[in-house]
Design an enzyme around this catalytic site. Structure first.
Site, PDB file in Angstrom:
ATOM      1  N   ASP A  78      -5.518 -42.361 -44.547  1.00  0.00           N
ATOM      2  CA  ASP A  78      -5.332 -41.898 -45.748  1.00  0.00           C
ATOM      3  C   ASP A  78      -6.911 -41.725 -46.256  1.00  0.00           C
ATOM      4  OD1 ASP A  78      -4.326 -41.659 -48.505  1.00  0.00           O
ATOM      5  OD2 ASP A  78      -2.837 -42.794 -48.003  1.00  0.00           O
ATOM      6  N   THR A  91       7.994 -28.477 -50.002  1.00  0.00           N
ATOM      7  CA  THR A  91       8.500 -28.842 -51.193  1.00  0.00           C
ATOM      8  C   THR A  91       9.456 -27.761 -51.949  1.00  0.00           C
ATOM      9  OG1 THR A  91       8.145 -29.089 -53.627  1.00  0.00           O
ATOM     10  CG2 THR A  91       6.527 -28.101 -52.538  1.00  0.00           C
ATOM     11  N   TYR A 145       0.922 -25.960 -57.970  1.00  0.00           N
ATOM     12  CA  TYR A 145       1.369 -26.879 -56.800  1.00  0.00           C
ATOM     13  C   TYR A 145       2.192 -26.115 -55.819  1.00  0.00           C
ATOM     14  CZ  TYR A 145       4.212 -30.615 -54.673  1.00  0.00           C
ATOM     15  OH  TYR A 145       4.833 -31.386 -53.884  1.00  0.00           O
ATOM     16  N   TRP A 149      12.347 -33.906 -55.447  1.00  0.00           N
ATOM     17  CA  TRP A 149      12.854 -34.905 -55.965  1.00  0.00           C
ATOM     18  C   TRP A 149      12.703 -36.371 -55.270  1.00  0.00           C
ATOM     19  CZ3 TRP A 149      17.354 -33.936 -60.234  1.00  0.00           C
ATOM     20  CH2 TRP A 149      17.017 -32.683 -60.629  1.00  0.00           C
TER      21      TRP A 149
END
Length: 289
Positions: free
Chosen positions: A31, A107, A131, A156
């Site tokens: 990360d 996405t 985005y 979602w």
């Protein structure tokens, strides 16, 4: 035991992937920030990414890292391209160099969002937000630089972390009624369900672009009604239009009005099925509450 690099391990999907793959693979968690058991990795730095890949020699890299603050990115374009486009490019270059597979999560925002039937993987993309544009650029880089890849588009998403479900539950503690958009359609997808699908997919040679969402569809207002029903909340949900919402929130980025994805490639190439969204949210809330 085979090694897997997971980027964005602190995010909702990263955490779900860790639970799903625990004991089956040696997971190298990365990360942006260092933590216990976490290797710090800036995916926007190609040299750092290649260096780690050479050290670990993973059989697969699963990219759960992304810049997902949709509204903020409208004025933060450079950072959005760095994380959502250059990051996946760097991971693709590294994966090819060390001979590993790459799973890249994308996405529904890559589509324009004005469809009249569920989007399949063969439909034309046309993002309208920063985005969406940067995530599509990330997909293109993966196709360009990775030898063996799975691009999985989801929508979602909710899981262990900040998400719509927890936001609504939080509002229900403080308010007697809330207003939620009713004319944006999609499919709520649990990170647990997505992690299961990724775990099913990446050991195979079934490469390509996949849609990965729970089955069925709804809108944000009806989804909120279902959350409150399961959680036993009495907060009233006012169903409002996007136009009404934008009047009060003019800074909001454009969002797809229709972003239902059909898991067409999974159905064409396998017998894998996601859970229905009703069942997934019920399971999630039982564990959460």
């Amino acid at each position: 035991m085979e090694k897997i690099i997971v980027t964005g391990c602190n995010g909702q999907l990263g955490r779900a992937i860790n639970k799903e793959l625990a004991g089956k693979y040696e997971i190298v968690n990365t990360d942006v920030f260092e933590g216990e058991g976490i290797t710090p990795l800036d995916i926007t730095n190609v040299d750092n990414v290649i260096k780690l890949a050479r050290e670990v020699k993973p059989s697969a890299i699963i990219n759960c890292a992304a810049y997902t603050a949709v509204d903020k990115q409208e004025s933060d374009v450079d950072l959005s391209y760095k994380i959502n486009a250059i990051g996946p490019r760097n991971l693709a270059i590294a994966a090819t160099e060390v001979g590993s597979k790459l799973v890249h999560v994308s996405t529904d925002y890559v589509f324009e969002g004005n469809g009249t039937r569920p989007y399949v993987e063969f439909d034309k993309t046309g993002p309208v937000s920063v985005y969406g544009k940067t995530k599509l650029a990330g997909e293109e880089f993966v196709k360009q630089f990775a030898d063996r890849f799975f691009i999985v588009r989801t929508a979602w998403l909710y899981g262990d972390g900040k998400n719509f479900v927890k936001t609504m539950l939080g509002l229900s503690e403080r308010m007697d009624e809330i207003s939620v958009v009713m004319d944006q359609q999609g499919t709520p997808t649990s990170a647990k369900e997505l992690a299961k699908a990724i775990a099913y997919l990446f050991p195979t040679d079934n490469y390509g672009v996949f849609h990965g969402t729970c089955e069925g569809s709804t809108n944000w207002a009806d989804f909120t009604d279902e959350i409150f029903r399961i959680a036993g909340k009495t907060t009233k949900v006012n169903h409002v239009t996007t136009a009404q919402y934008l009047e009060k929130n003019p800074q909001a980025a454009p969002r797809p009005a229709y972003s239902i994805l059909e898991n067409y490639m999974l159905k064409l190439t396998s017998d894998y099925m996601f859970a229905d969204w009703h069942d997934a949210i019920e399971e999630y809330l039982k564990e959460l509450l």
